[in-house]
Design a protein around this motif. Structure first.
Motif, PDB file in Angstrom:
ATOM      1  N   THR A 142      44.878  41.073  47.984  1.00 43.74           N
ATOM      2  CA  THR A 142      45.689  39.919  47.149  1.00 43.74           C
ATOM      3  C   THR A 142      46.246  40.325  46.020  1.00 43.74           C
ATOM      4  N   ALA A 143      46.944  39.058  45.213  1.00 40.65           N
ATOM      5  CA  ALA A 143      48.134  39.577  44.379  1.00 40.65           C
ATOM      6  C   ALA A 143      47.567  39.865  43.155  1.00 40.65           C
ATOM      7  N   ASP A 144      45.797  39.414  43.143  1.00 39.99           N
ATOM      8  CA  ASP A 144      45.291  39.732  41.295  1.00 39.99           C
ATOM      9  C   ASP A 144      44.525  40.561  41.976  1.00 39.99           C
ATOM     10  N   GLY A 145      44.005  41.266  42.987  1.00 38.73           N
ATOM     11  CA  GLY A 145      43.435  41.958  43.159  1.00 38.73           C
ATOM     12  C   GLY A 145      42.075  42.547  42.305  1.00 38.73           C
ATOM     13  N   ALA A 146      43.168  43.607  41.715  1.00 39.90           N
ATOM     14  CA  ALA A 146      42.513  44.259  41.077  1.00 39.90           C
ATOM     15  C   ALA A 146      41.762  43.334  39.698  1.00 39.90           C
ATOM     16  N   ALA A 147      42.316  42.927  39.401  1.00 40.75           N
ATOM     17  CA  ALA A 147      41.436  41.858  38.429  1.00 40.75           C
ATOM     18  C   ALA A 147      40.314  41.205  38.398  1.00 40.75           C
ATOM     19  N   ARG A 148      40.587  41.173  40.200  1.00 48.33           N
ATOM     20  CA  ARG A 148      39.145  40.297  40.651  1.00 48.33           C
ATOM     21  C   ARG A 148      38.172  41.307  40.858  1.00 48.33           C
ATOM     22  N   MET A 149      38.461  42.537  41.057  1.00 49.16           N
ATOM     23  CA  MET A 149      37.086  44.209  40.992  1.00 49.16           C
ATOM     24  C   MET A 149      37.321  44.499  39.747  1.00 49.16           C
ATOM     25  N   ARG A 150      37.717  43.987  38.609  1.00 45.48           N
ATOM     26  CA  ARG A 150      37.226  44.431  37.244  1.00 45.48           C
ATOM     27  C   ARG A 150      36.073  43.191  37.220  1.00 45.48           C
ATOM     28  N   GLU A 151      35.878  41.655  37.664  1.00 43.93           N
ATOM     29  CA  GLU A 151      35.445  40.333  37.538  1.00 43.93           C
ATOM     30  C   GLU A 151      33.707  41.057  38.019  1.00 43.93           C
ATOM     31  N   ILE A 152      34.140  41.081  39.329  1.00 42.68           N
ATOM     32  CA  ILE A 152      32.714  41.300  40.173  1.00 42.68           C
ATOM     33  C   ILE A 152      32.165  42.326  39.490  1.00 42.68           C
ATOM     34  N   TYR A 153      32.906  43.695  39.143  1.00 41.52           N
ATOM     35  CA  TYR A 153      32.090  44.963  39.217  1.00 41.52           C
ATOM     36  C   TYR A 153      32.269  45.145  37.297  1.00 41.52           C
ATOM     37  N   GLY A 154      32.798  44.638  36.538  1.00 39.34           N
ATOM     38  CA  GLY A 154      32.891  45.337  35.578  1.00 39.34           C
ATOM     39  C   GLY A 154      32.909  46.797  34.921  1.00 39.34           C
ATOM     40  N   GLN A 155      32.095  46.969  34.593  1.00 36.45           N
ATOM     41  CA  GLN A 155      32.059  48.455  34.162  1.00 36.45           C
ATOM     42  C   GLN A 155      31.019  49.566  35.349  1.00 36.45           C
ATOM     43  N   ASP A 156      30.965  48.910  36.285  1.00 33.40           N
ATOM     44  CA  ASP A 156      30.174  49.578  37.598  1.00 33.40           C
ATOM     45  C   ASP A 156      30.738  50.491  38.219  1.00 33.40           C
ATOM     46  N   VAL A 157      31.968  49.932  38.112  1.00 32.23           N
ATOM     47  CA  VAL A 157      33.370  50.751  39.184  1.00 32.23           C
ATOM     48  C   VAL A 157      34.024  51.170  38.280  1.00 32.23           C
ATOM     49  N   VAL A 158      34.774  52.013  38.918  1.00 39.76           N
ATOM     50  CA  VAL A 158      36.056  52.289  38.067  1.00 39.76           C
ATOM     51  C   VAL A 158      36.913  52.040  39.664  1.00 39.76           C
ATOM     52  N   VAL A 159      38.293  51.543  38.737  1.00 36.53           N
ATOM     53  CA  VAL A 159      39.656  51.064  39.321  1.00 36.53           C
ATOM     54  C   VAL A 159      40.834  51.331  39.322  1.00 36.53           C
ATOM     55  N   ILE A 160      41.394  51.655  40.614  1.00 37.92           N
ATOM     56  CA  ILE A 160      42.114  52.929  41.025  1.00 37.92           C
ATOM     57  C   ILE A 160      43.483  52.152  41.926  1.00 37.92           C
ATOM     58  N   PRO A 161      44.463  51.865  41.007  1.00 38.37           N
ATOM     59  CA  PRO A 161      45.642  52.096  41.905  1.00 38.37           C
ATOM     60  C   PRO A 161      46.255  51.908  43.316  1.00 38.37           C
TER      61      PRO A 161
END
Ligand code: ZN
Length: 657
Positions: A142-161
């Motif tokens: 989705t357009a704001d996929g990265a932000a949604r991932m941070r919202e769901i997981y916080g510090q628990d996962v590292v997000v990679i583009p």
């Protein structure tokens, strides 16, 4: 999402690698996590080598293995220190990377390590699990996929583009991970690609995968984007078989080889194909690199074959004019067709290929609809899709593809297929790469073979409606009809004419003659659309050239069928359809011939059973398989210029000769 971990089951797996096998299979069992060889797992272990020196090894899933069925042999043991040195290099091409991995394994017979091996190596955890979970992909696309991932997981996962899988992705992960990982880190999300989980034990890594993906599912549920309402798409009550077979012919001609076109009219697919925004949501691109590899390019909408032809012609003119084989050419063309009536059509060179494509697109639809419900689907950027298609490793895989079997992409129908000659014909045709439909009045036909290239249908061929229904199912399942084997027939007990009732006479005629006439009439329009031209083989009988007393109805019905075959050869030659007859005799490995019947017949002639079976000019036994193999060959290139032939398969019969 439920954890499938079971302590009792797990206790049967002793040791690090065995437990790696166990939880990999658990992941593989959930199709919303991984599909058809997608996803990969690893474990890091210390082992003594032949010199007694300890070394660290990464056991990582080998390519060609499916997580659901993986065994210890499916993991490639690669020396960990060597992989970690590779990550320090400024660059490394994919073929170089594969070469380094393959030449640093400790078992020569191990499979080629996954292309995501370097990622597994550099993540500092004993167990690493990686899936392409539908729920995670739906949210990241989705357009704001990265932000949604941070919202769901916080510090628990590292997000990679998003970066295409390979060495560059590994370098990027190493860099971001060094910066962002902490003691709280349980996993990693690769946008537009999938998710990783880590653990000190097999159970921890697996349970974390389930927990992380469940959080994505809950997020979708809370936004009404998880359970999607079933579309209201009524299926018109009309035959689709002529449309589907015509579509298949056109696609096959475009590609230059016969294709399986497996269709499914489920409301989900027709509803999707009828959406007003179909173009916008389906023509953006694939959901993950894994899907691009297997479904190829964008779905074709409706039955516009010109668009299909243009898609692959354009691809080849620009990029791959050297590729000539149909297998490779097909890989440039769309594998999925969406049509408001036909629903989902999946194209492949085999029924298995087509089934994989259909499965993957089924999940793609879920992902697209969920992303759309979240506010808008965003596929991989077009350039990245192109990169995946051109991925050196994928190209290498395609080029190593072997020779196709003689009936690859073709469809055969066999009547009377539950036993004897009919069943043997199914086997001979399957062995030559055809998809086969077996018809029989015996319900055992349905479970005769459990494989994607076989469909068993209960059918009373004396009913015209029964025949039409079977043909409709045949074409919906595989796309058309290329070969027809008219085998079904009955042989009632011997009765002389003065004893034979009209009723018995008519019963034999109804099956052996009338039903075959109706089958030929109903199959003709489909055989006309066979990409490599239609073929019919009639299983006749020695009784045609050499009738016997006490078999009036049988001999007359087979003789009339033989004459029907000759007329069909004349009428259908212009359509390129060939029709030939085999005349078997004394085939004893069929249901009718029990040991007792054989013994009594042999005794009647003063012969042993073996002498009786070989009572022909060549003194040889004729089996169902002999007849079936010749039947299959009659459909093949050796008989390409023969029609209306009658060939005995009887060991030589003095009365016929
Ligand atoms: Zn992946």
């Amino acid at each position: 999402m439920q954890s499938l971990w079971n302590d009792l089951e797990a206790a049967q797996y002793q040791g690090d690698l065995a437990l790696r096998v166990y939880t990999s299979r658990l992941l593989g069992r959930d199709k919303t996590l991984v599909l058809h060889g997608g996803g990969n797992t690893s474990v890091k272990v210390r082992e003594k080598n032949i010199f007694g020196t300890e070394e660290d090894l990464l056991y990582v899933k080998g390519s060609g293995w499916d997580l659901e069925f993986i065994e210890a042999a499916g993991f490639a043991p690669v020396r960990l220190d060597h992989i970690l040195k590779l990550v320090q290099l400024p660059q490394l091409t994919d073929p170089q990377m594969v070469n380094e991995l393959v030449t640093h394994m400790t078992r020569a017979s191990a499979p080629t390590p996954s292309v995501e091996t370097i990622l597994h190596a550099l993540l500092p955890y004993k167990y690493v699990d990686h899936t392409h979970a539908d729920a995670v992909i739906a949210i990241t696309n989705t357009a704001d996929g990265a932000a949604r991932m941070r919202e769901i997981y916080g510090q628990d996962v590292v997000v990679i583009p998003y970066v295409m899988p390979g060495f560059d992705l590994a370098r990027l992960v190493a860099e971001i991970f060094a910066r962002e990982a902490s003691s709280k880190t349980q996993g990693m999300v690769l946008l537009n690609h999938g998710i990783f989980s880590f653990g000190a034990t097999a159970q921890e890594a697996y349970e974390r995968m389930i927990a992380l993906v469940s959080r994505a599912e809950v997020y979708l549920q809370a936004r009404g984007a998880w359970r999607l309402p079933a579309p209201d798409a009524k299926l018109a009550d009309k035959p689709l078989r002529y449309d589907i077979a015509a579509l298949r012919k056109a696609l096959s001609e475009t590609v230059g080889a016969p294709l399986i076109v497996a269709t499914d009219q489920a409301a989900k697919y027709r509803g999707f194909a009828q959406r007003k925004d179909l173009s916008a949501i389906s023509q953006q691109g694939a959901a993950t690199p894994d899907h691009v590899i297997r479904t190829k390019r964008l779905p074709m909408l409706g039955r516009d074959v010109a668009a299909y032809a243009a898609a692959y012609k354009n691809y080849f003119d620009t990029h791959a004019p050297q590729a000539k084989s149909p297998v490779i050419i097909l890989d440039a063309a769309p594998r999925v067709i969406l049509d408001p009536e036909i629903g989902l059509a999946a194209v492949g060179r085999s029924a298995k290929d087509a089934a994989i494509v259909a499965d993957i697109y089924d999940h793609t639809i879920d992902i697209i609809l969920r992303s759309t419900a979240l506010g808008g689907y965003r596929a991989l950027p077009a350039k990245d899709i192109f990169d995946v298609e051109y991925w050196d490793l994928e190209q290498a895989k395609l080029k190593s593809g072997g020779k196709s079997p003689v009936f690859a992409g073709e469809i055969a129908l066999v009547t009377g297929a539950a036993s004897g000659i009919g069943k043997a014909c199914v086997e001979s045709l399957l062995a030559r790469g055809a998809a086969v439909v077996g018809l029989d009045i015996n319900p055992a036909i349905e479970m005769l073979f459990k494989r994607t290239d076989y469909l068993g249908l209960v059918c009373d061929i004396t009913s015209d409606d029964g025949i039409r229904d079977a043909l409709e199912k045949t074409v919906r399942r595989f796309g058309g009809l290329d070969m027809l084997i008219l085998n079904a027939g009955i042989f009632p007990g011997g009765k002389r004419i003065d004893q034979l009732s009209t009723e018995e006479w008519r019963k034999v005629m109804a099956v052996n003659l009338d039903a075959n006439f109706a089958l030929m009439r109903e199959c003709h329009p489909l055989l006309k659309l066979a990409p490599n031209q239609g073929r019919v083989v009639v299983i006749g009988s020695k009784n045609v050239p050499a009738p016997g007393p006490g078999a009036a109805a049988y001999s007359a019905s087979k003789a009339a069928l033989n004459q029907l075959m000759r007329v069909a050869a004349l009428e259908w030659g212009a359509d390129g359809i060939r029709i030939n007859t085999l005349h078997p005799n004394a085939v004893f490995d069929t249901g009718i011939w029990t040991e007792e019947v054989l013994a009594s017949r042999a005794k009647h002639y003063g012969l042993t059973i073996d002498e009786y079976k070989r009572n022909n000019v060549l003194k040889t036994e004729v089996t169902s398989r002999d007849v079936a193999e010749l039947t299959a060959e009659m459909c093949g290139p050796l008989f390409a210029k023969t029609t209306a032939a009658q060939v005995p398969v009887d060991g030589g019969n003095e009365r016929v000769i």
